[in-house]
Design a protein around this motif. Sequence first.
Motif, PDB file in Angstrom:
ATOM      1  N   GLY A  72      -3.703 -40.075 -34.150  1.00 29.65           N
ATOM      2  CA  GLY A  72      -2.863 -41.256 -34.183  1.00 29.65           C
ATOM      3  C   GLY A  72      -3.306 -42.316 -33.177  1.00 29.65           C
ATOM      4  N   GLY A  73      -4.448 -42.074 -32.544  1.00 36.18           N
ATOM      5  CA  GLY A  73      -4.970 -43.045 -31.607  1.00 36.18           C
ATOM      6  C   GLY A  73      -4.354 -42.975 -30.223  1.00 36.18           C
ATOM      7  N   ARG A  74      -3.582 -41.902 -29.953  1.00 33.65           N
ATOM      8  CA  ARG A  74      -2.959 -41.764 -28.633  1.00 33.65           C
ATOM      9  C   ARG A  74      -3.922 -41.066 -27.669  1.00 33.65           C
ATOM     10  NH1 ARG A  74       1.678 -40.876 -32.396  1.00 33.65           N
ATOM     11  NH2 ARG A  74       0.337 -39.240 -33.212  1.00 33.65           N
ATOM     12  N   SER A  75      -3.873 -41.437 -26.418  1.00 31.25           N
ATOM     13  CA  SER A  75      -4.670 -40.728 -25.423  1.00 31.25           C
ATOM     14  C   SER A  75      -3.867 -39.546 -24.903  1.00 31.25           C
ATOM     15  CB  SER A  75      -5.057 -41.652 -24.270  1.00 31.25           C
ATOM     16  OG  SER A  75      -5.779 -40.908 -23.311  1.00 31.25           O
ATOM     17  N   ILE A  76      -4.406 -38.367 -25.142  1.00 28.69           N
ATOM     18  CA  ILE A  76      -3.716 -37.117 -24.825  1.00 28.69           C
ATOM     19  C   ILE A  76      -4.529 -36.372 -23.773  1.00 28.69           C
ATOM     20  CG2 ILE A  76      -3.100 -34.857 -25.798  1.00 28.69           C
ATOM     21  CD1 ILE A  76      -1.318 -37.130 -26.795  1.00 28.69           C
ATOM     22  N   THR A  77      -3.839 -35.644 -22.870  1.00 35.07           N
ATOM     23  CA  THR A  77      -4.548 -34.862 -21.853  1.00 35.07           C
ATOM     24  C   THR A  77      -3.967 -33.459 -21.764  1.00 35.07           C
ATOM     25  OG1 THR A  77      -5.144 -36.805 -20.538  1.00 35.07           O
ATOM     26  CG2 THR A  77      -5.046 -34.699 -19.389  1.00 35.07           C
ATOM     27  N   LEU A  78      -4.863 -32.473 -21.766  1.00 35.36           N
ATOM     28  CA  LEU A  78      -4.452 -31.091 -21.499  1.00 35.36           C
ATOM     29  C   LEU A  78      -3.995 -31.038 -20.044  1.00 35.36           C
ATOM     30  CD1 LEU A  78      -5.374 -30.296 -24.226  1.00 35.36           C
ATOM     31  CD2 LEU A  78      -7.264 -29.015 -23.229  1.00 35.36           C
ATOM     32  N   ARG A  79      -2.820 -30.541 -19.809  1.00 38.57           N
ATOM     33  CA  ARG A  79      -2.238 -30.651 -18.470  1.00 38.57           C
ATOM     34  C   ARG A  79      -3.123 -30.035 -17.387  1.00 38.57           C
ATOM     35  NH1 ARG A  79       2.638 -26.220 -19.449  1.00 38.57           N
ATOM     36  NH2 ARG A  79       1.265 -24.419 -19.408  1.00 38.57           N
ATOM     37  N   PRO A  80      -3.420 -30.796 -16.327  1.00 32.61           N
ATOM     38  CA  PRO A  80      -4.203 -30.267 -15.219  1.00 32.61           C
ATOM     39  C   PRO A  80      -3.321 -29.627 -14.152  1.00 32.61           C
ATOM     40  CG  PRO A  80      -3.985 -32.639 -14.977  1.00 32.61           C
ATOM     41  CD  PRO A  80      -3.235 -32.254 -16.231  1.00 32.61           C
ATOM     42  N   GLU A  81      -2.016 -29.795 -14.266  1.00 26.09           N
ATOM     43  CA  GLU A  81      -1.084 -29.211 -13.298  1.00 26.09           C
ATOM     44  C   GLU A  81       0.306 -29.247 -13.902  1.00 26.09           C
ATOM     45  OE1 GLU A  81       0.997 -31.326 -10.597  1.00 26.09           O
ATOM     46  OE2 GLU A  81       1.266 -32.543 -12.394  1.00 26.09           O
ATOM     47  N   GLY A  82       1.259 -28.571 -13.274  1.00 27.36           N
ATOM     48  CA  GLY A  82       2.547 -28.382 -13.911  1.00 27.36           C
ATOM     49  C   GLY A  82       3.676 -29.280 -13.437  1.00 27.36           C
TER      50      GLY A  82
END
Length: 416
Positions: A72-82
């Motif tokens: 959908g064109g969103r910038s997504i990030t795998l969490r680097p911290e909680g």
Amino acid sequence: MSIKAPRGTKDILPPESAKWSYMEKKAREICRRYNYLEIKTPIFEHTELFARGIGEGTDIVQKEMYSFTDRGGRSITLRPEGTAPVVRSFLEQKLYGQALPKKFFYFGPMFRYERPQAGRYRQFHQFGVEVIGSDEPAVDVETIILGIDFIEELGLKDFFVEINSIGCPKCRPRYLDKLKNYLEGQEDFCSNCQNRIDTNPLRVLDCKNPDCQELLKQAPKINDFLCAECASNFSQVKEGLDYLGLSYREDPTLVRGLDYYTNTVFEVKSNDLGAQDAIFSGGRYNGLLKEIGDRDIPATGFALGLERLELLLKEEAANFGSDLEVYITTIGEEAEAFSISLLRQIRAAGISADRDYGGRSIGSQMKDADRKNANYCLIIGSDELKSQAATVRNMQTGDEEEVALKEITNYLTKSL
RNA sequence: GUGGAUGUAGCUCAGUUGGUAAGAGCGCAGGAUUGUGGAUCCUGAGGCCGAGGGUUCGAAUCCCUUCAUCCACCCCA
């Protein structure tokens, strides 16, 4: 083998996986005692959450995030911290409308794009706690001692605690000015430090270069610049730890790599790890909720690296596996067919039970039972079927006994 | 991202100056013991020598590239 696990990831197999279950079980038990409740947040978030929460200038945001654009064109990030996700959830779900503080714990994988090393992976796992909605030093003390209880009850002894206060937005700027002045007056800092004097002078303090450390001995200490509130807060934290009999080292050069910290920061380190020696660390982040959600709510917490903890638990691996309670060996097809229902009956009684599936000789089956550390072996052959009994062999002593089939679960339950 | 070390059987490792060198131990499977595990003995299966390219009559061995692991830096859990 052509396809391998990606760099910096690893499989967790038995018996190692039993250690992970044990760590998690222990953490949950401690959290129950401390009345911290579990929160589960998504493994990925909008990139902006981390960029704003952790800080644009931090190493994590600048070079370590697993970010991608979704369909959908969103910038997504795998969490680097909680912490940032928990805070996001707290704000999004409007939990500030409930009685505060809220006390949470979480488990799960985190992702950072770094070169793997001892105790450092690209996908790693953290156990963390967050307390949102209290500025009381007693809360900082509680989270620290919760973590200490956890690692102590897992048997760790050789660790030490370092704490510091990095002040608040009221008093820190005054200190930063003084620090910057001092740093700029020195010529001999390493190139890394030179860069940081402008971008993040606080980080110069924890440079590990011995020459830099030497120069830093004369540098102004933040403790001398804390405002009355921060100073009182810090001494109350230390007082709390004193009451609990927890020894710690005050380290005026301890600062953290994440921007959101204020006041108390701490690290708990092991002497038995390599260069990556922090087991758990954290502190207060009173500015984060304002940064993410424009609400001035104080919070504190820590995160603990489970891979590192697991490294320290390595030697006792044997204690975490559970032995098989019953193994059924059969002779002949009739006995083998019968064992299916017997197995189910024994398992239904809550006893762990297994069998061989290869139709192998009794000797091979016994060998398999031995390898699986079975406590008891049931032997079912034509004689046993005729007499409706099983030969029960105690695998430790070698003693054997005939037990009627309808008594078998009772017998096993009593014996185990 | 930078530097160093290392990749040979499931595991731990030998492998000489490039030339009958694809090996050992452990583990695994079977047997000696067709109704009894652990000890012993016998037999067997299992390898694109990390991958790709090059040099050579000939490469596990030398060269290049690449991937991965470990260690350190950076930084963190």
